[in-house]
Scaffold this active site. Structure first.
Site, PDB file in Angstrom:
ATOM      1  N   LYS A 177       5.817 -56.867   5.624  1.00  0.00           N
ATOM      2  CA  LYS A 177       7.329 -56.595   5.857  1.00  0.00           C
ATOM      3  C   LYS A 177       7.989 -56.050   4.644  1.00  0.00           C
ATOM      4  CE  LYS A 177       7.461 -60.234   9.448  1.00  0.00           C
ATOM      5  NZ  LYS A 177       8.036 -61.346   9.670  1.00  0.00           N
ATOM      6  N   ARG A 190      -9.507 -69.291 -10.835  1.00  0.00           N
ATOM      7  CA  ARG A 190      -8.286 -70.300 -11.481  1.00  0.00           C
ATOM      8  C   ARG A 190      -9.139 -70.884 -12.726  1.00  0.00           C
ATOM      9  NH1 ARG A 190      -3.628 -71.226  -7.037  1.00  0.00           N
ATOM     10  NH2 ARG A 190      -2.339 -69.346  -7.530  1.00  0.00           N
ATOM     11  N   GLY A 197       3.014 -66.122  -5.661  1.00  0.00           N
ATOM     12  CA  GLY A 197       4.392 -66.290  -5.568  1.00  0.00           C
ATOM     13  C   GLY A 197       4.734 -65.931  -7.002  1.00  0.00           C
ATOM     14  N   GLY A 223      -1.517 -62.064  -4.701  1.00  0.00           N
ATOM     15  CA  GLY A 223      -1.604 -61.990  -3.106  1.00  0.00           C
ATOM     16  C   GLY A 223      -2.816 -61.191  -2.531  1.00  0.00           C
TER      17      GLY A 223
HETATM   18  N1  LIG Z   1       0.384 -51.905   9.464  1.00  0.00           N
HETATM   19  C1  LIG Z   1       0.335 -53.284   9.575  1.00  0.00           C
HETATM   20  N2  LIG Z   1       0.641 -54.187  10.396  1.00  0.00           N
HETATM   21  C2  LIG Z   1       0.480 -55.274  10.417  1.00  0.00           C
HETATM   22  N3  LIG Z   1       0.202 -56.089   9.421  1.00  0.00           N
HETATM   23  C3  LIG Z   1       0.053 -55.457   8.322  1.00  0.00           C
HETATM   24  C4  LIG Z   1      -0.040 -53.923   8.216  1.00  0.00           C
HETATM   25  N4  LIG Z   1      -0.547 -53.529   7.012  1.00  0.00           N
HETATM   26  C5  LIG Z   1      -0.844 -54.840   6.507  1.00  0.00           C
HETATM   27  N5  LIG Z   1      -0.421 -55.826   6.984  1.00  0.00           N
HETATM   28  C6  LIG Z   1      -0.786 -57.140   6.849  1.00  0.00           C
HETATM   29  O1  LIG Z   1       0.027 -57.734   5.512  1.00  0.00           O
HETATM   30  C7  LIG Z   1      -0.353 -58.656   5.086  1.00  0.00           C
HETATM   31  C8  LIG Z   1      -0.229 -58.932   3.623  1.00  0.00           C
HETATM   32  O2  LIG Z   1       1.307 -58.834   3.525  1.00  0.00           O
HETATM   33  P1  LIG Z   1       1.912 -59.799   2.460  1.00  0.00           P
HETATM   34  O3  LIG Z   1       1.806 -61.129   2.434  1.00  0.00           O
HETATM   35  O4  LIG Z   1       3.369 -59.102   2.520  1.00  0.00           O
HETATM   36  O5  LIG Z   1       1.230 -59.121   0.997  1.00  0.00           O
HETATM   37  P2  LIG Z   1       0.657 -59.999  -0.138  1.00  0.00           P
HETATM   38  O6  LIG Z   1      -0.146 -60.856   0.323  1.00  0.00           O
HETATM   39  O7  LIG Z   1      -0.141 -59.009  -0.884  1.00  0.00           O
HETATM   40  O8  LIG Z   1       2.082 -60.083  -1.043  1.00  0.00           O
HETATM   41  C9  LIG Z   1      -2.050 -58.762   5.431  1.00  0.00           C
HETATM   42  O9  LIG Z   1      -2.256 -59.953   6.140  1.00  0.00           O
HETATM   43  C10 LIG Z   1      -2.141 -57.581   6.163  1.00  0.00           C
HETATM   44  O10 LIG Z   1      -2.944 -57.935   7.239  1.00  0.00           O
HETATM   45  O1  LIG Z   2      -1.402 -71.350  -5.147  1.00  0.00           O
HETATM   46  C1  LIG Z   2      -0.377 -71.143  -5.816  1.00  0.00           C
HETATM   47  O2  LIG Z   2       0.514 -70.399  -5.448  1.00  0.00           O
HETATM   48  P1  LIG Z   2       0.318 -68.777  -4.676  1.00  0.00           P
HETATM   49  O3  LIG Z   2      -0.482 -69.340  -3.386  1.00  0.00           O
HETATM   50  O4  LIG Z   2       1.691 -68.255  -4.335  1.00  0.00           O
HETATM   51  O5  LIG Z   2      -0.683 -68.008  -5.443  1.00  0.00           O
HETATM   52  C2  LIG Z   2       0.171 -72.014  -6.675  1.00  0.00           C
HETATM   53  O6  LIG Z   2      -0.772 -73.206  -7.130  1.00  0.00           O
HETATM   54  C3  LIG Z   2       1.338 -72.947  -6.537  1.00  0.00           C
HETATM   55  O7  LIG Z   2       1.159 -73.574  -5.316  1.00  0.00           O
HETATM   56  P2  LIG Z   2       2.463 -74.101  -4.581  1.00  0.00           P
HETATM   57  O8  LIG Z   2       3.000 -72.849  -3.957  1.00  0.00           O
HETATM   58  O9  LIG Z   2       2.044 -75.323  -3.501  1.00  0.00           O
HETATM   59  O10 LIG Z   2       3.628 -74.515  -5.396  1.00  0.00           O
END
Ligand SMILES: Nc1ncnc2c1ncn2[C@@H]1O[C@H](COP(=O)(O)OP(=O)(O)O)[C@@H](O)[C@H]1O
Ligand SMILES: O=C(OP(=O)(O)O)[C@H](O)COP(=O)(O)O
Length: 484
Positions: A280, A119, A459, A436
């Site tokens: 999920k 960042r 997010g 993510g």
């Molecule tokens: N088959 C699975 N069973 C349980 N958890 C899973 C599975 N596949 C992926 N995950 C978990 O999903 C998580 C990420 O999910 P999510 O937060 O929805 O995705 P992102 O961070 O990319 O938006 C990871 O921590 C991963 O371990």
């Molecule tokens: O790290 C951030 O978001 P992200 O973890 O969703 O990428 C941003 O700096 C926003 O932080 P916040 O979710 O505490 O408002």
């Protein structure tokens, strides 16, 4: 290995697959066939930037950006394009105090060392542009989620890296408003940079209190928002401040994120594939529904696939399932079919006897998960089939890992997707990593630099991909609207 015969519970999918005109991929794939490849794209997001992302998105004129959004199917929409820092002239900037909201919310270790400076590096082009044009740069950011003044959330650790990247000594203020800050601003030379203290040390920031926003705004002559990662927050420094500072414009990073996550996704080079994974289905409903409107191929992986399997009557052992989302899964499959999107579910999975890095594991067909075992990754046949589908595409967006990639044993599917995207990216396919955990996966494999775009906001990118508008973007000045 996966069975080549799909279970009877998939008869609907099997039947349609057999009659599909999109038979590029394995016949054993659980799919809703695509009949659409070059359909017009509905342009639903009102904030449009470029979609032809191969060239420099940072230097294009407003009108070219608007025109590029008006691709096939947009039917003469007047797109609202936000004014960019690149639209300001040297005369607009020289000697001016510019309040720049950046997202320096970086991970720090126990010794306050930055463990990922992505960042910070991403904020540099806008700051350098302002320095080169003789502006006085006032940087504002949050770090973490402090409740009041909290030393461990101070922005002090950011100063050395920022100074190094900018090639000048950044001055640090101990506060973000008040007389001491005003003195530091007054002594800033043209091309100088002042970093304000964590703006979230004031509760008024997250409450978006106008009086606080006014105090922040009083420090400067104009406003640049380059904090994409925080653009989904309507806070004083991201939204409120725009009511008191004109012009209020987008920085280069914010613009680039919108170019890809809105422009390239709304008007993609086709065929366009979306890969959605993660834990999920409930957290990705909005993204899946939104992408179904736009993509030609949808590949699903991660924990969410077991809800789809169960909805189709398969046994899923102790895999992650959202029982209250079974109908939703069925309806998403139906929507994909109705829209002519080729939806591919993995045909084989890697299962484990416990949720642990050292679990016993084996590969089974989707229809063969025994009781007491859980699916933690997609299997090799699915990787092969996904790769074949991706080979046909010109644009790919990826959000969410294919498995529990934090455990090496179950990271193979996710890493295979990362490598495939890197390979296709080097061959000219537009590859967008939507924030993510998929970003972490791409970095782990060491292919981040090859991708067309890696989002700096988790997010924020999720909300954009859901088709939402971000308050930090909406609040910015519009460039002159151009009818297209
Ligand atoms: N088959 C699975 N069973 C349980 N958890 C899973 C599975 N596949 C992926 N995950 C978990 O999903 C998580 C990420 O999910 P999510 O937060 O929805 O995705 P992102 O961070 O990319 O938006 C990871 O921590 C991963 O371990
Ligand atoms: O790290 C951030 O978001 P992200 O973890 O969703 O990428 C941003 O700096 C926003 O932080 P916040 O979710 O505490 O408002």
């Amino acid at each position: 290995m996966a069975s080549s015969t799909a279970p009877t519970t998939f008869s609907l999918l099997k039947t349609t697959a057999a009659s599909s005109s999109a038979s590029r991929t394995s016949a054993s794939l659980l799919r809703v066939p695509s009949t659409r490849v070059q359909n017009p794209v509905p342009l639903r997001h009102s904030i449009g930037f470029a979609s032809s992302v191969g060239d420099s998105v940072l230097s294009r004129s407003v009108s070219s950006r608007v025109r590029s959004v008006s691709g096939k199917g947009s039917r003469g929409v007047v797109s609202m394009v936000k004014k960019s820092v690149g639209d300001l002239t040297a005369a607009d900037l020289k000697g001016k105090k510019v309040f720049v909201r950046v997202d320096l919310n970086v991970p720090l270790d126990e010794n306050q060392n930055i463990t990922d400076d992505t960042r910070v590096r991403a904020a540099v082009p806008t700051i350098k542009h302002l320095i080169q044009n003789g502006a006085k740069v006032i940087l504002s950011s949050h770090l973490g989620r402090p409740k009041g003044v909290t030393p461990k959330f101070s922005l002090v650790p950011l100063v050395p890296r920022l100074s190094e990247l900018l090639g000048i000594q950044v001055v640090k203020a101990d506060d973000c408003i008040g007389p001491e800050v005003e003195k530091l601003v007054a002594s800033l030379p043209e091309g100088g940079v002042l970093l304000l203290e964590n703006v979230r040390f004031y509760k008024e920031e997250e409450k978006n209190e106008p009086e606080f926003a006014k105090k922040l705004a009083s420090l400067a002559d104009l406003y640049v928002n380059d904090a994409f990662g925080t653009a989904h927050r309507a806070h004083a420094s991201t939204e409120g401040v725009t009511k008191f500072l004109k012009p209020s414009v987008a920085g280069f990073l914010l613009q680039k994120e919108l170019d890809y996550l809105v422009g390239a996704v709304s008007n993609p080079k086709r065929p366009f594939a979306a890969i959605v994974g993660g834990s999920k289905v409930s957290s990705k409903i909005g993204v899946i529904e939104s992408l179904l409107e736009k993509c030609d191929i949808l590949l699903l992986g991660g924990g969410m696939i077991f809800t789809f399997y169960k909805a189709q009557g398969l046994s899923v052992g102790s895999s992650l399932v959202e029982e209250d989302k079974l109908d939703l899964a069925t309806s998403l499959l139906g929507k994909a079919k109705a829209k002519g999107v080729s939806l591919l579910l993995p045909t084989d999975v890697v299962i484990a006897d416990k949720f642990a890095p050292d679990a016993n594991s084996k590969v089974v067909p989707a229809s063969g998960i025994p009781d007491g075992w859980m699916g933690l990754d997609i299997g090799p046949e699915s990787v092969k089939t996904f790769n074949e589908a991706l080979d046909t595409t010109k644009t790919i967006i990826w959000n969410g890992p294919m498995g529990v990639f934090e455990f090496d044993k179950f990271a193979v599917g996710t890493e295979a997707v990362a490598k495939k995207l890197a390979d296709l990216s080097s061959k000219g396919v537009t590859t967008i990593i939507g924030g993510g955990d998929s970003v972490a996966a791409v970095e782990k494999v060491g292919v981040a630099s090859v991708m067309s775009h890696i989002s700096t906001g988790g997010g924020a990118s999720l909300e954009l991909l859901e088709g939402k508008e971000l308050p930090g973007v909406l609040a910015l000045d519009e460039a002159t609207p151009v009818a297209v």
